[in-house]
Design a protein around this motif. Structure first.
Motif, PDB file in Angstrom:
ATOM      1  N   GLU A  93      -8.244  -5.476   3.498  1.00  0.00           N
ATOM      2  CA  GLU A  93      -7.416  -4.489   2.796  1.00  0.00           C
ATOM      3  C   GLU A  93      -8.033  -4.000   1.487  1.00  0.00           C
ATOM      4  O   GLU A  93      -7.714  -2.901   1.034  1.00  0.00           O
ATOM      5  CB  GLU A  93      -6.038  -5.083   2.487  1.00  0.00           C
ATOM      6  CG  GLU A  93      -5.181  -5.335   3.697  1.00  0.00           C
ATOM      7  CD  GLU A  93      -4.605  -4.068   4.294  1.00  0.00           C
ATOM      8  OE1 GLU A  93      -4.402  -3.080   3.555  1.00  0.00           O
ATOM      9  OE2 GLU A  93      -4.366  -4.062   5.508  1.00  0.00           O
ATOM     10  N   PHE A  94      -8.875  -4.804   0.853  1.00  0.00           N
ATOM     11  CA  PHE A  94      -9.410  -4.500  -0.468  1.00  0.00           C
ATOM     12  C   PHE A  94     -10.930  -4.538  -0.441  1.00  0.00           C
ATOM     13  O   PHE A  94     -11.532  -5.150   0.441  1.00  0.00           O
ATOM     14  CB  PHE A  94      -8.918  -5.530  -1.503  1.00  0.00           C
ATOM     15  CG  PHE A  94      -7.439  -5.519  -1.727  1.00  0.00           C
ATOM     16  CD1 PHE A  94      -6.872  -4.696  -2.687  1.00  0.00           C
ATOM     17  CD2 PHE A  94      -6.596  -6.335  -0.970  1.00  0.00           C
ATOM     18  CE1 PHE A  94      -5.498  -4.689  -2.902  1.00  0.00           C
ATOM     19  CE2 PHE A  94      -5.222  -6.339  -1.177  1.00  0.00           C
ATOM     20  CZ  PHE A  94      -4.680  -5.508  -2.141  1.00  0.00           C
ATOM     21  N   THR A  95     -11.526  -3.903  -1.444  1.00  0.00           N
ATOM     22  CA  THR A  95     -12.963  -4.023  -1.668  1.00  0.00           C
ATOM     23  C   THR A  95     -13.163  -4.567  -3.080  1.00  0.00           C
ATOM     24  O   THR A  95     -12.261  -4.472  -3.919  1.00  0.00           O
ATOM     25  CB  THR A  95     -13.672  -2.663  -1.531  1.00  0.00           C
ATOM     26  OG1 THR A  95     -13.098  -1.731  -2.439  1.00  0.00           O
ATOM     27  CG2 THR A  95     -13.550  -2.120  -0.109  1.00  0.00           C
ATOM     28  N   TYR A 146     -11.958  -7.346  -6.438  1.00  0.00           N
ATOM     29  CA  TYR A 146     -10.633  -7.658  -5.915  1.00  0.00           C
ATOM     30  C   TYR A 146      -9.628  -7.808  -7.053  1.00  0.00           C
ATOM     31  O   TYR A 146     -10.000  -8.117  -8.180  1.00  0.00           O
ATOM     32  CB  TYR A 146     -10.684  -8.954  -5.092  1.00  0.00           C
ATOM     33  CG  TYR A 146     -11.589  -8.841  -3.898  1.00  0.00           C
ATOM     34  CD1 TYR A 146     -11.210  -8.118  -2.783  1.00  0.00           C
ATOM     35  CD2 TYR A 146     -12.838  -9.451  -3.898  1.00  0.00           C
ATOM     36  CE1 TYR A 146     -12.052  -8.000  -1.680  1.00  0.00           C
ATOM     37  CE2 TYR A 146     -13.687  -9.341  -2.799  1.00  0.00           C
ATOM     38  CZ  TYR A 146     -13.284  -8.607  -1.697  1.00  0.00           C
ATOM     39  OH  TYR A 146     -14.115  -8.494  -0.627  1.00  0.00           O
ATOM     40  N   ARG A 155       0.832  -1.204   0.000  1.00  0.00           N
ATOM     41  CA  ARG A 155       0.000   0.000   0.000  1.00  0.00           C
ATOM     42  C   ARG A 155       0.868   1.256   0.000  1.00  0.00           C
ATOM     43  O   ARG A 155       0.588   2.225  -0.714  1.00  0.00           O
ATOM     44  CB  ARG A 155      -0.944  -0.009   1.203  1.00  0.00           C
ATOM     45  CG  ARG A 155      -1.930   1.145   1.230  1.00  0.00           C
ATOM     46  CD  ARG A 155      -2.982   1.031   2.343  1.00  0.00           C
ATOM     47  NE  ARG A 155      -2.403   0.840   3.654  1.00  0.00           N
ATOM     48  CZ  ARG A 155      -2.400  -0.314   4.339  1.00  0.00           C
ATOM     49  NH1 ARG A 155      -2.941  -1.394   3.817  1.00  0.00           N
ATOM     50  NH2 ARG A 155      -1.858  -0.385   5.536  1.00  0.00           N
ATOM     51  N   MET A 214      -6.763  -9.966   2.927  1.00  0.00           N
ATOM     52  CA  MET A 214      -7.183  -9.289   1.698  1.00  0.00           C
ATOM     53  C   MET A 214      -8.597  -8.729   1.826  1.00  0.00           C
ATOM     54  O   MET A 214      -8.875  -7.633   1.342  1.00  0.00           O
ATOM     55  CB  MET A 214      -7.087 -10.223   0.495  1.00  0.00           C
ATOM     56  CG  MET A 214      -5.670 -10.372  -0.018  1.00  0.00           C
ATOM     57  SD  MET A 214      -5.583 -11.237  -1.592  1.00  0.00           S
ATOM     58  CE  MET A 214      -6.457 -10.091  -2.662  1.00  0.00           C
ATOM     59  N   THR A 231      -5.141   1.115  -2.916  1.00  0.00           N
ATOM     60  CA  THR A 231      -5.311  -0.330  -3.094  1.00  0.00           C
ATOM     61  C   THR A 231      -6.292  -0.652  -4.209  1.00  0.00           C
ATOM     62  O   THR A 231      -6.190  -1.704  -4.835  1.00  0.00           O
ATOM     63  CB  THR A 231      -5.749  -1.023  -1.792  1.00  0.00           C
ATOM     64  OG1 THR A 231      -6.931  -0.383  -1.289  1.00  0.00           O
ATOM     65  CG2 THR A 231      -4.653  -0.978  -0.746  1.00  0.00           C
ATOM     66  N   GLY A 232      -7.224   0.248  -4.508  1.00  0.00           N
ATOM     67  CA  GLY A 232      -8.137   0.046  -5.622  1.00  0.00           C
ATOM     68  C   GLY A 232      -7.453   0.103  -6.979  1.00  0.00           C
ATOM     69  O   GLY A 232      -8.022  -0.319  -7.982  1.00  0.00           O
TER      70      GLY A 232
END
Length: 126
Positions: free
Chosen positions: A93-95, A98, A57, A90, A67-68
């Motif tokens: 950390e992510f949406t 993925y 990140r 994950m 992160t996107g």
């Protein structure tokens, strides 16, 4: 090409860059769970995995993304039993959607790390 460097991720411990951008693509070096300030590696698998993603990140942020922006991850694990931990971290950390990802079981990683992850991200500033 542009070199990406940030003090918020571990400094390169060899002849490589934390990240390189060409066009609008960022390619990161593989990140292990080293704390960038102390260059120490936590013993616990989950702590290592969380630090790996914090390091990624930081590099992506230094390049102007988040992160996107991450399109693809390659995950190297010395023990595939840690795969559920990677999934759990994950998810925090992510949406969705993925990143695409590949996981590879390996015999060993630098400094005795349990996991290493590299990323490809699309950065709009380059």
């Amino acid at each position: 090409m542009t070199q990406i460097t940030t003090p918020d991720a571990p400094r390169a411990l060899g002849p490589y860059s934390q990240g390189r951008c060409i066009g609008n693509l960022l390619f990161t070096a593989g990140q292990i769970g080293l704390d960038p300030a102390t260059l120490t590696l936590p013993r616990e698998p989950e702590a290592q995995i969380r630090q790996v993603f914090a390091n990624l990140r930081a590099i992506v942020t230094a390049a102007g993304g988040d992160t996107g922006s991450i399109l693809k991850l390659t995950v190297y694990l010395t023990d595939l039993d840690h795969w559920p931990l990677v999934n759990s971290v994950m998810e925090s950390e992510f949406t969705a959607p993925y990143p695409a990802r590949t996981a590879v079981g390996v015999a060993a990683l630098p400094l005795g790390a349990l996991v290493e992850v590299e990323a490809v991200a699309q950065i709009s500033t380059f």
